[in-house]
Design a protein around this motif. Structure first.
Motif, PDB file in Angstrom:
ATOM      1  N   THR A   1       9.130  12.625   1.217  1.00  0.00           N
ATOM      2  CA  THR A   1       8.569  13.961   0.596  1.00  0.00           C
ATOM      3  C   THR A   1       8.848  14.035  -0.728  1.00  0.00           C
ATOM      4  O   THR A   1       7.709  14.330  -1.459  1.00  0.00           O
ATOM      5  CB  THR A   1       9.069  14.913   1.244  1.00  0.00           C
ATOM      6  OG1 THR A   1      10.323  15.155   1.132  1.00  0.00           O
ATOM      7  CG2 THR A   1       9.051  14.747   3.254  1.00  0.00           C
ATOM      8  N   ASP A   2       9.882  13.724  -1.424  1.00  0.00           N
ATOM      9  CA  ASP A   2       9.860  13.862  -2.694  1.00  0.00           C
ATOM     10  C   ASP A   2       9.254  12.800  -3.703  1.00  0.00           C
ATOM     11  O   ASP A   2       8.669  13.136  -4.668  1.00  0.00           O
ATOM     12  CB  ASP A   2      11.383  13.668  -3.211  1.00  0.00           C
ATOM     13  CG  ASP A   2      11.910  13.484  -4.679  1.00  0.00           C
ATOM     14  OD1 ASP A   2      11.699  14.997  -5.212  1.00  0.00           O
ATOM     15  OD2 ASP A   2      12.137  12.981  -5.192  1.00  0.00           O
ATOM     16  N   LEU A   3       8.922  11.736  -3.078  1.00  0.00           N
ATOM     17  CA  LEU A   3       7.916  10.843  -3.741  1.00  0.00           C
ATOM     18  C   LEU A   3       6.622  11.181  -3.856  1.00  0.00           C
ATOM     19  O   LEU A   3       6.040  11.159  -4.913  1.00  0.00           O
ATOM     20  CB  LEU A   3       7.898   9.562  -2.969  1.00  0.00           C
ATOM     21  CG  LEU A   3       9.343   8.566  -3.156  1.00  0.00           C
ATOM     22  CD1 LEU A   3       9.286   7.178  -2.471  1.00  0.00           C
ATOM     23  CD2 LEU A   3       9.574   8.481  -4.752  1.00  0.00           C
ATOM     24  N   VAL A   4       6.047  11.782  -2.634  1.00  0.00           N
ATOM     25  CA  VAL A   4       4.814  12.680  -2.629  1.00  0.00           C
ATOM     26  C   VAL A   4       4.485  13.748  -3.674  1.00  0.00           C
ATOM     27  O   VAL A   4       3.782  13.582  -4.390  1.00  0.00           O
ATOM     28  CB  VAL A   4       4.513  12.992  -1.165  1.00  0.00           C
ATOM     29  CG1 VAL A   4       2.932  13.788  -1.184  1.00  0.00           C
ATOM     30  CG2 VAL A   4       4.460  11.974  -0.183  1.00  0.00           C
ATOM     31  N   TYR A   5       5.691  14.508  -3.835  1.00  0.00           N
ATOM     32  CA  TYR A   5       5.649  15.762  -4.691  1.00  0.00           C
ATOM     33  C   TYR A   5       5.505  15.040  -5.892  1.00  0.00           C
ATOM     34  O   TYR A   5       5.086  15.626  -6.978  1.00  0.00           O
ATOM     35  CB  TYR A   5       7.025  16.469  -4.372  1.00  0.00           C
ATOM     36  CG  TYR A   5       7.267  17.542  -5.462  1.00  0.00           C
ATOM     37  CD1 TYR A   5       6.893  18.585  -5.316  1.00  0.00           C
ATOM     38  CD2 TYR A   5       8.150  17.196  -6.320  1.00  0.00           C
ATOM     39  CE1 TYR A   5       7.133  19.651  -6.460  1.00  0.00           C
ATOM     40  CE2 TYR A   5       8.715  18.154  -7.114  1.00  0.00           C
ATOM     41  CZ  TYR A   5       8.007  19.208  -7.396  1.00  0.00           C
ATOM     42  OH  TYR A   5       8.407  20.230  -8.333  1.00  0.00           O
ATOM     43  N   ALA A   6       6.492  14.325  -6.450  1.00  0.00           N
ATOM     44  CA  ALA A   6       6.577  13.552  -7.817  1.00  0.00           C
ATOM     45  C   ALA A   6       5.119  13.008  -8.042  1.00  0.00           C
ATOM     46  O   ALA A   6       4.747  13.003  -9.231  1.00  0.00           O
ATOM     47  CB  ALA A   6       7.638  12.508  -7.761  1.00  0.00           C
ATOM     48  N   ALA A   7       4.615  12.229  -6.928  1.00  0.00           N
ATOM     49  CA  ALA A   7       3.244  11.666  -7.392  1.00  0.00           C
ATOM     50  C   ALA A   7       2.235  12.594  -7.828  1.00  0.00           C
ATOM     51  O   ALA A   7       1.269  12.361  -8.755  1.00  0.00           O
ATOM     52  CB  ALA A   7       2.696  10.943  -6.139  1.00  0.00           C
ATOM     53  N   VAL A   8       2.270  13.809  -7.146  1.00  0.00           N
ATOM     54  CA  VAL A   8       1.389  14.834  -7.592  1.00  0.00           C
ATOM     55  C   VAL A   8       1.596  15.356  -8.945  1.00  0.00           C
ATOM     56  O   VAL A   8       0.664  15.838  -9.833  1.00  0.00           O
ATOM     57  CB  VAL A   8       1.255  15.910  -6.487  1.00  0.00           C
ATOM     58  CG1 VAL A   8       0.191  17.263  -6.937  1.00  0.00           C
ATOM     59  CG2 VAL A   8       0.693  15.215  -5.251  1.00  0.00           C
TER      60      VAL A   8
ATOM     61  N   ALA B   1      -6.423  13.029 -12.177  1.00  0.00           N
ATOM     62  CA  ALA B   1      -7.383  12.465 -10.963  1.00  0.00           C
ATOM     63  C   ALA B   1      -6.546  11.881  -9.991  1.00  0.00           C
ATOM     64  O   ALA B   1      -6.756  11.973  -8.836  1.00  0.00           O
ATOM     65  CB  ALA B   1      -8.162  11.185 -11.739  1.00  0.00           C
ATOM     66  N   ALA B   2      -5.295  11.084 -10.448  1.00  0.00           N
ATOM     67  CA  ALA B   2      -4.427  10.472  -9.320  1.00  0.00           C
ATOM     68  C   ALA B   2      -4.060  11.679  -8.669  1.00  0.00           C
ATOM     69  O   ALA B   2      -3.621  11.428  -7.416  1.00  0.00           O
ATOM     70  CB  ALA B   2      -3.806   9.541  -9.861  1.00  0.00           C
TER      71      ALA B   2
ATOM     72  N   GLY C   1       3.744  20.059  -4.914  1.00  0.00           N
ATOM     73  CA  GLY C   1       3.571  19.594  -6.247  1.00  0.00           C
ATOM     74  C   GLY C   1       2.380  19.888  -7.185  1.00  0.00           C
ATOM     75  O   GLY C   1       2.613  20.343  -8.293  1.00  0.00           O
ATOM     76  N   TRP C   2       1.086  20.405  -6.486  1.00  0.00           N
ATOM     77  CA  TRP C   2       0.085  20.588  -7.138  1.00  0.00           C
ATOM     78  C   TRP C   2       0.312  22.058  -7.507  1.00  0.00           C
ATOM     79  O   TRP C   2      -0.197  22.411  -8.678  1.00  0.00           O
ATOM     80  CB  TRP C   2      -1.145  20.806  -5.970  1.00  0.00           C
ATOM     81  CG  TRP C   2      -2.579  21.116  -6.891  1.00  0.00           C
ATOM     82  CD1 TRP C   2      -3.254  22.100  -6.767  1.00  0.00           C
ATOM     83  CD2 TRP C   2      -3.257  20.139  -7.461  1.00  0.00           C
ATOM     84  NE1 TRP C   2      -4.261  21.987  -7.485  1.00  0.00           N
ATOM     85  CE2 TRP C   2      -4.316  20.941  -7.983  1.00  0.00           C
ATOM     86  CE3 TRP C   2      -3.007  18.962  -7.978  1.00  0.00           C
ATOM     87  CZ2 TRP C   2      -5.350  20.224  -8.639  1.00  0.00           C
ATOM     88  CZ3 TRP C   2      -4.002  18.499  -8.915  1.00  0.00           C
ATOM     89  CH2 TRP C   2      -5.177  19.025  -9.133  1.00  0.00           C
ATOM     90  N   ILE C   3       0.904  22.975  -6.886  1.00  0.00           N
ATOM     91  CA  ILE C   3       1.074  24.511  -7.378  1.00  0.00           C
ATOM     92  C   ILE C   3       1.792  24.190  -8.615  1.00  0.00           C
ATOM     93  O   ILE C   3       1.977  24.929  -9.641  1.00  0.00           O
ATOM     94  CB  ILE C   3       1.753  25.289  -6.263  1.00  0.00           C
ATOM     95  CG1 ILE C   3       0.674  25.424  -5.191  1.00  0.00           C
ATOM     96  CG2 ILE C   3       2.248  26.588  -6.867  1.00  0.00           C
ATOM     97  CD1 ILE C   3       1.286  26.042  -3.882  1.00  0.00           C
TER      98      ILE C   3
END
Length: 398
Positions: free
Chosen positions: A95-102, A108-109, A155-157
């Protein structure tokens, strides 16, 4: 030639170490996500749990420097974890990797990760309901949402808040820069105004003092010396009074000096009389309205004052004529003096007077010309100035 990987951020190293130690702790006490008899387990035993755990901890080192690469490897590690007894820390690190990726990927990514996790959540929920047709199937969608979409949305917020804070910081820096530029321009304009006022108010008296003191020193005539000393004393007293009035303008809140009113065209007569007392043959001819805008009157007075000062210092023998005419919404000023070397002593000049007259004229949107000309009486030095009396785009000429 291989390109070296960027150095991990120190915080990412701490997160990876904490995740690895936490996962080892759960593994050591035998706490797994699934029981040993769960039918989904294809790789039985306690040791296989460590493979996705170690790989996921390694992906945490890439969460800032290569977030998309870390997420792709993390997906593979999580897939392997699902066919083992599993480790809760492995899922938390994913879940932290998903958060960091955003948060750290290009815009765009980051949007693609958000959309993909959202679609995965919806598809997982619908497929589970269609397959098992039980309300408990909704838990699959909840798990997918918690593991994938929730950290992506978080992550987006955070990214939006971070971008907004950065934009606000840039705007504040730009505002501060513009304020500093305005302050610098205001200081420069004020320095130029003070220089013009100081020059125009004092230069006339100092020029007369320089000329008559030179005459007193060079001529062995008691009468000439006495007359020169009288003129020197008169100009010294008047120059000191002008200086005090200038200080009064600059320190009008001190309580001990009153600011003086700006000179007007009504004072041209006294100005010409002072020039005559200094030995200059001056003729004045004025024709203007009784009331002109204050900036125009001040600029015209200072320009005439500077013309008389320049004539006293540089003009040849002969008459100096000053003419003011108001025509078609403008005030025309002409100052004519003989061009040539004086027989008597001269005062040095720096050219600041011409610069000051040109600046005063430009501030009011007028025209300024100065230079030698040919006339019926010989070569002359002529100054022609036109000041509009209705439109002042630059404000006060001081």
């Amino acid at each position: 030639m291989a390109v070296p990987l960027p150095r991990p951020h120190p915080d990412d190293v701490r997160i990876a170490c904490a995740g690895l130690l936490g996962g080892l702790l759960l593994w050591g006490v035998g706490l797994g996500v699934r029981g040993p008899r769960d039918p989904i387990i294809l790789w039985d035993g306690r040791w296989p749990i460590l493979v996705p755990l170690v790989v996921m901890a390694g992906c945490e080192l890439l969460r800032r420097t290569c977030p998309r690469t870390g997420l792709l490897i993390g997906v593979a590690a999580l897939t392997v974890d699902t066919i083992t007894q599993g480790n809760l820390v492995t899922w938390v690190m994913f879940t932290d990797l998903v958060y960091a990726a955003v948060l750290y990927s290009p815009p765009a990514a980051a949007r693609r990760v958000l959309w993909i996790t959202g679609v995965m959540t919806v598809v997982g929920t619908l497929v589970s309901l269609a397959t098992w047709r039980k309300p408990e199937a909704l838990l699959v969608g909840v798990v997918v949402g918690l593991v994938a979409y929730t950290p992506a949305a978080t992550g987006w917020i955070v990214r939006n808040h971070r971008d907004a804070a950065e934009a606000a910081r840039l705007r504040a820096e730009q505002t501060a820069l513009l304020a500093e530029m305005d302050r610098t321009q205001a200081v420069t304009a004020e320095r130029a105004r003070m220089a013009r006022e100081l020059h125009d108010m004092v230069a006339n008296h100092l020029s007369a003092i320089a000329i008559h003191s030179t005459a007193a020193l060079s001529l062995d005539d008691p009468k000439t010396t006495q007359d020169a000393l009288a003129v020197i004393r008169e100009n010294s007293v008047e120059g000191l009074a002008e200086m005090r009035r200038l200080i009064g303008i600059l320190r009008d809140d001190s309580g001990d000096l009153e600011p003086t009113a700006a000179p007007t065209l009504d004072g041209l007569g006294s100005l010409v009389e002072g020039a005559r007392a200094n030995g200059l043959d001056v003729g004045l001819d004025t024709e203007h309205a009784d009331s002109l805008p204050a900036p125009v009157e001040l600029a015209a007075y200072r320009i005439v004052q500077e013309c008389l000062t320049n004539a006293l210092k540089h003009a040849g023998p002969g008459r100096v004529t000053v003419t003011l005419r108001q025509r078609d919404g403008s005030l025309a000023i002409a100052a004519i003096s003989p061009y040539g070397r004086q027989d008597g002593p001269r005062a040095p000049g720096s050219g600041a007077g011409l610069v000051g007259m040109r600046e005063r004229t430009a501030l009011l949107g007028g025209t300024f010309e100065a230079g030698p000309e040919d006339s019926a009486d010989g070569k002359i030095w002529a100054v022609h100035v036109t000041l509009p009396v209705t439109d002042h785009p630059q404000g006060d000429p001081e």
